[in-house]
Design a protein around this motif. Structure first.
Motif, PDB file in Angstrom:
ATOM      1  N   LEU A  25     -18.947  67.577 -66.882  1.00  0.00           N
ATOM      2  CA  LEU A  25     -19.208  66.100 -66.902  1.00  0.00           C
ATOM      3  C   LEU A  25     -17.797  65.218 -67.928  1.00  0.00           C
ATOM      4  CD1 LEU A  25     -21.277  63.928 -66.669  1.00  0.00           C
ATOM      5  CD2 LEU A  25     -22.214  64.444 -68.755  1.00  0.00           C
ATOM      6  N   VAL A  26     -17.389  65.673 -68.586  1.00  0.00           N
ATOM      7  CA  VAL A  26     -16.114  65.285 -69.153  1.00  0.00           C
ATOM      8  C   VAL A  26     -15.187  65.057 -68.344  1.00  0.00           C
ATOM      9  CG1 VAL A  26     -14.622  65.482 -71.131  1.00  0.00           C
ATOM     10  CG2 VAL A  26     -16.810  65.552 -71.696  1.00  0.00           C
ATOM     11  N   MET A  27     -14.982  66.069 -67.734  1.00  0.00           N
ATOM     12  CA  MET A  27     -13.795  66.161 -66.731  1.00  0.00           C
ATOM     13  C   MET A  27     -14.052  65.293 -65.614  1.00  0.00           C
ATOM     14  SD  MET A  27     -11.384  67.945 -67.920  1.00  0.00           S
ATOM     15  CE  MET A  27     -10.237  68.299 -66.546  1.00  0.00           C
ATOM     16  N   ALA A  28     -15.219  64.978 -65.081  1.00  0.00           N
ATOM     17  CA  ALA A  28     -15.608  64.014 -63.854  1.00  0.00           C
ATOM     18  C   ALA A  28     -15.734  62.727 -64.483  1.00  0.00           C
ATOM     19  CB  ALA A  28     -16.981  64.411 -63.559  1.00  0.00           C
ATOM     20  N   LEU A  29     -15.892  62.359 -65.872  1.00  0.00           N
ATOM     21  CA  LEU A  29     -16.128  61.309 -66.474  1.00  0.00           C
ATOM     22  C   LEU A  29     -14.367  60.654 -66.568  1.00  0.00           C
ATOM     23  CD1 LEU A  29     -17.459  58.801 -67.594  1.00  0.00           C
ATOM     24  CD2 LEU A  29     -17.423  60.027 -69.743  1.00  0.00           C
ATOM     25  N   LEU A  30     -13.390  61.672 -67.224  1.00  0.00           N
ATOM     26  CA  LEU A  30     -11.956  61.171 -67.047  1.00  0.00           C
ATOM     27  C   LEU A  30     -11.414  61.149 -65.666  1.00  0.00           C
ATOM     28  CD1 LEU A  30     -10.762  64.046 -69.760  1.00  0.00           C
ATOM     29  CD2 LEU A  30     -10.929  61.686 -70.171  1.00  0.00           C
ATOM     30  N   PRO A  75      -1.670  72.226 -56.662  1.00  0.00           N
ATOM     31  CA  PRO A  75      -1.664  73.872 -56.397  1.00  0.00           C
ATOM     32  C   PRO A  75      -1.416  74.421 -57.603  1.00  0.00           C
ATOM     33  CG  PRO A  75      -0.119  72.370 -55.247  1.00  0.00           C
ATOM     34  CD  PRO A  75      -0.726  71.359 -55.976  1.00  0.00           C
ATOM     35  N   PHE A  76      -0.836  74.228 -58.562  1.00  0.00           N
ATOM     36  CA  PHE A  76      -0.509  74.913 -59.673  1.00  0.00           C
ATOM     37  C   PHE A  76      -1.552  75.050 -60.798  1.00  0.00           C
ATOM     38  CE2 PHE A  76       3.442  72.759 -58.214  1.00  0.00           C
ATOM     39  CZ  PHE A  76       4.063  74.102 -57.872  1.00  0.00           C
ATOM     40  N   LEU A  77      -2.414  74.136 -60.824  1.00  0.00           N
ATOM     41  CA  LEU A  77      -3.715  73.933 -61.831  1.00  0.00           C
ATOM     42  C   LEU A  77      -4.925  74.283 -61.115  1.00  0.00           C
ATOM     43  CD1 LEU A  77      -2.345  70.987 -63.818  1.00  0.00           C
ATOM     44  CD2 LEU A  77      -2.090  73.291 -64.555  1.00  0.00           C
ATOM     45  N   GLY A 113     -15.122  60.871 -58.440  1.00  0.00           N
ATOM     46  CA  GLY A 113     -15.517  61.467 -59.955  1.00  0.00           C
ATOM     47  C   GLY A 113     -16.926  60.893 -60.173  1.00  0.00           C
ATOM     48  N   TRP A 114     -17.280  59.686 -59.502  1.00  0.00           N
ATOM     49  CA  TRP A 114     -18.596  59.416 -59.885  1.00  0.00           C
ATOM     50  C   TRP A 114     -19.769  60.296 -58.932  1.00  0.00           C
ATOM     51  CZ3 TRP A 114     -20.707  55.510 -62.556  1.00  0.00           C
ATOM     52  CH2 TRP A 114     -22.002  55.189 -62.432  1.00  0.00           C
ATOM     53  N   ALA A 115     -19.227  60.858 -57.909  1.00  0.00           N
ATOM     54  CA  ALA A 115     -19.999  61.787 -57.166  1.00  0.00           C
ATOM     55  C   ALA A 115     -20.027  63.215 -57.992  1.00  0.00           C
ATOM     56  CB  ALA A 115     -19.629  61.958 -55.888  1.00  0.00           C
ATOM     57  N   THR A 116     -19.005  63.457 -58.556  1.00  0.00           N
ATOM     58  CA  THR A 116     -19.074  64.524 -59.170  1.00  0.00           C
ATOM     59  C   THR A 116     -19.855  64.712 -60.489  1.00  0.00           C
ATOM     60  OG1 THR A 116     -16.801  65.280 -58.682  1.00  0.00           O
ATOM     61  CG2 THR A 116     -17.455  66.541 -60.411  1.00  0.00           C
ATOM     62  N   MET A 117     -19.913  63.410 -61.145  1.00  0.00           N
ATOM     63  CA  MET A 117     -20.701  63.284 -62.275  1.00  0.00           C
ATOM     64  C   MET A 117     -22.418  63.356 -61.742  1.00  0.00           C
ATOM     65  SD  MET A 117     -19.118  60.383 -64.986  1.00  0.00           S
ATOM     66  CE  MET A 117     -19.335  58.949 -63.681  1.00  0.00           C
ATOM     67  N   ASP A 118     -22.834  62.897 -60.856  1.00  0.00           N
ATOM     68  CA  ASP A 118     -24.082  63.003 -60.179  1.00  0.00           C
ATOM     69  C   ASP A 118     -24.405  64.583 -59.836  1.00  0.00           C
ATOM     70  OD1 ASP A 118     -24.343  60.165 -60.449  1.00  0.00           O
ATOM     71  OD2 ASP A 118     -24.048  59.907 -58.353  1.00  0.00           O
ATOM     72  N   TRP A 119     -23.373  65.224 -59.266  1.00  0.00           N
ATOM     73  CA  TRP A 119     -23.599  66.404 -59.136  1.00  0.00           C
ATOM     74  C   TRP A 119     -23.841  67.465 -60.261  1.00  0.00           C
ATOM     75  CZ3 TRP A 119     -19.860  70.793 -59.689  1.00  0.00           C
ATOM     76  CH2 TRP A 119     -20.201  71.759 -59.453  1.00  0.00           C
ATOM     77  N   LEU A 127     -10.269  67.532 -59.021  1.00  0.00           N
ATOM     78  CA  LEU A 127     -10.246  66.483 -60.037  1.00  0.00           C
ATOM     79  C   LEU A 127      -9.886  66.842 -61.513  1.00  0.00           C
ATOM     80  CD1 LEU A 127     -13.548  64.693 -59.291  1.00  0.00           C
ATOM     81  CD2 LEU A 127     -11.340  63.752 -58.698  1.00  0.00           C
ATOM     82  N   MET A 128     -10.193  68.315 -61.779  1.00  0.00           N
ATOM     83  CA  MET A 128      -9.842  68.760 -63.070  1.00  0.00           C
ATOM     84  C   MET A 128      -8.181  68.998 -63.057  1.00  0.00           C
ATOM     85  SD  MET A 128     -12.692  71.510 -63.934  1.00  0.00           S
ATOM     86  CE  MET A 128     -11.678  72.626 -63.949  1.00  0.00           C
ATOM     87  N   ALA A 129      -7.602  69.418 -61.729  1.00  0.00           N
ATOM     88  CA  ALA A 129      -6.154  69.612 -61.817  1.00  0.00           C
ATOM     89  C   ALA A 129      -5.651  68.165 -62.049  1.00  0.00           C
ATOM     90  CB  ALA A 129      -5.895  70.239 -60.544  1.00  0.00           C
ATOM     91  N   LEU A 130      -6.039  67.040 -61.116  1.00  0.00           N
ATOM     92  CA  LEU A 130      -5.484  65.908 -61.235  1.00  0.00           C
ATOM     93  C   LEU A 130      -5.485  65.002 -62.724  1.00  0.00           C
ATOM     94  CD1 LEU A 130      -4.333  63.658 -59.395  1.00  0.00           C
ATOM     95  CD2 LEU A 130      -6.800  62.695 -59.490  1.00  0.00           C
TER      96      LEU A 130
END
Length: 159
Positions: free
Chosen positions: A108-113, A19-21, A87-93, A37-40
């Protein structure tokens, strides 16, 4: 074992940062998934080193050596699988047409992380389950039978 337990807890506790990020740039489900995913990822940058440091201190002082339980292992494994698949689905998107919002390379870097974070979290959860399944007790008394030193030892009186 304290290090493994606190690593699992720190990987899971990064959810508190959601919620904070929260930075969402669109209205589609993919945008929501990317923001989560970015906040995580950012939350784990804080919680994992902190949990690892506390685990090292507890390991050095031998304050908390009890083996983590099945519930923590199962929750950690399921959480890791969910994060890895998302994360994999986000990389494909992000790599698809049209690409994601904003900077596709950064996304892509955030999804890969996030994918690698999910893989590591799954590995930690499976490791906890394997330690628990094999009966490894790490020089500590069982939580159910404090008088016994192992799961195989008998503490019942003889007749």
């Amino acid at each position: 074992m304290a290090l493994l337990r606190l690593l699992a807890v720190s990987l899971l506790s990064a959810v508190v940062a959601l919620p904070f990020l929260w930075i969402q740039r669109g209205d589609n489900f993919e945008h929501v998934r990317l923001a989560a995913l970015m906040a995580l990822d950012v939350g784990q940058i804080v919680t994992v080193p902190l949990g690892t440091l506390v685990g090292i201190v507890l390991l050095a002082t031998r304050s908390w050596t009890r083996t983590p339980g099945y519930v923590l292992g199962a929750i950690t494994t399921v959480f890791g699988v969910i994060v890895a698949t998302q994360g994999w689905a986000t990389m494909d998107w992000v790599e698809g047409r049209p690409s994601g919002v904003g900077d596709p390379d950064g996304e892509l870097v955030m999804a890969l992380l996030a994918f690698f974070s999910g893989v590591v979290t799954t590995f930690v959860g499976v490791l906890i389950l394997l330690f628990r399944w094999t009966g490894y007790e790490s020089q500590a008394a069982s939580a159910r039978h404090p008088a016994s030193k192992s799961l195989t030892g008998s503490t019942s009186p003889t007749m």
